[in-house]
Scaffold this motif. Structure first.
Motif, PDB file in Angstrom:
ATOM      1  N   GLN A   8     -38.774  19.901  27.653  1.00 42.96           N
ATOM      2  CA  GLN A   8     -37.288  19.030  28.517  1.00 42.96           C
ATOM      3  C   GLN A   8     -37.009  19.602  29.651  1.00 42.96           C
ATOM      4  O   GLN A   8     -37.564  18.405  30.705  1.00 42.96           O
ATOM      5  N   ARG A  12     -37.575  18.321  33.852  1.00 43.22           N
ATOM      6  CA  ARG A  12     -36.880  17.623  34.655  1.00 43.22           C
ATOM      7  C   ARG A  12     -37.271  18.480  35.779  1.00 43.22           C
ATOM      8  O   ARG A  12     -36.893  18.541  36.721  1.00 43.22           O
ATOM      9  N   GLU A  16     -37.379  16.836  39.746  1.00 41.55           N
ATOM     10  CA  GLU A  16     -36.727  17.321  40.471  1.00 41.55           C
ATOM     11  C   GLU A  16     -37.301  18.128  41.672  1.00 41.55           C
ATOM     12  O   GLU A  16     -37.027  17.842  42.985  1.00 41.55           O
TER      13      GLU A  16
END
Length: 98
Positions: A8, A12, A16
């Motif tokens: 995860q 992420r 980003e």
């Protein structure tokens, strides 16, 4: 060997840094780097299978070429965030990928 990174967190960090996810099938999610609104050649895939909940240097080595990086450490830096999106863009420019 360095500590593994949770899947995860990997996903992420990619989002980003300007990567966009394209799901293909049930087993993988493909990420393509977008710069100034355009898809680039830099890409990677993230396995969504239960065996790949943690990513380590062996998987980072596999991701390195698609991300257009020279060193496994650069992949880890991209995902752990010492390497910013603008730093990543600088690397891609120097390598002739942008």
């Amino acid at each position: 060997m360095s500590n593994p990174i949770d899947r995860q967190q990997v996903e992420r960090a990619l989002r980003e840094k300007g990567f966009v996810s394209v799901e293909r099938g049930r087993d993988h999610r493909f990420y393509y780097f977008h710069h100034k609104g355009k898809k680039t050649l830099a890409k990677t895939k993230v396995s969504t299978g239960s065996a790949y909940k943690q990513y380590d240097d062996s998987l980072f080595r596999l991701m390195r070429n698609g991300l257009q990086l020279d060193k496994t450490r650069q992949v880890r830096d991209l995902l752990e965030c010492p390497l910013s999106e603008s730093d990543y863009v600088d690397i891609l420019v120097k390598r002739g990928c942008l």
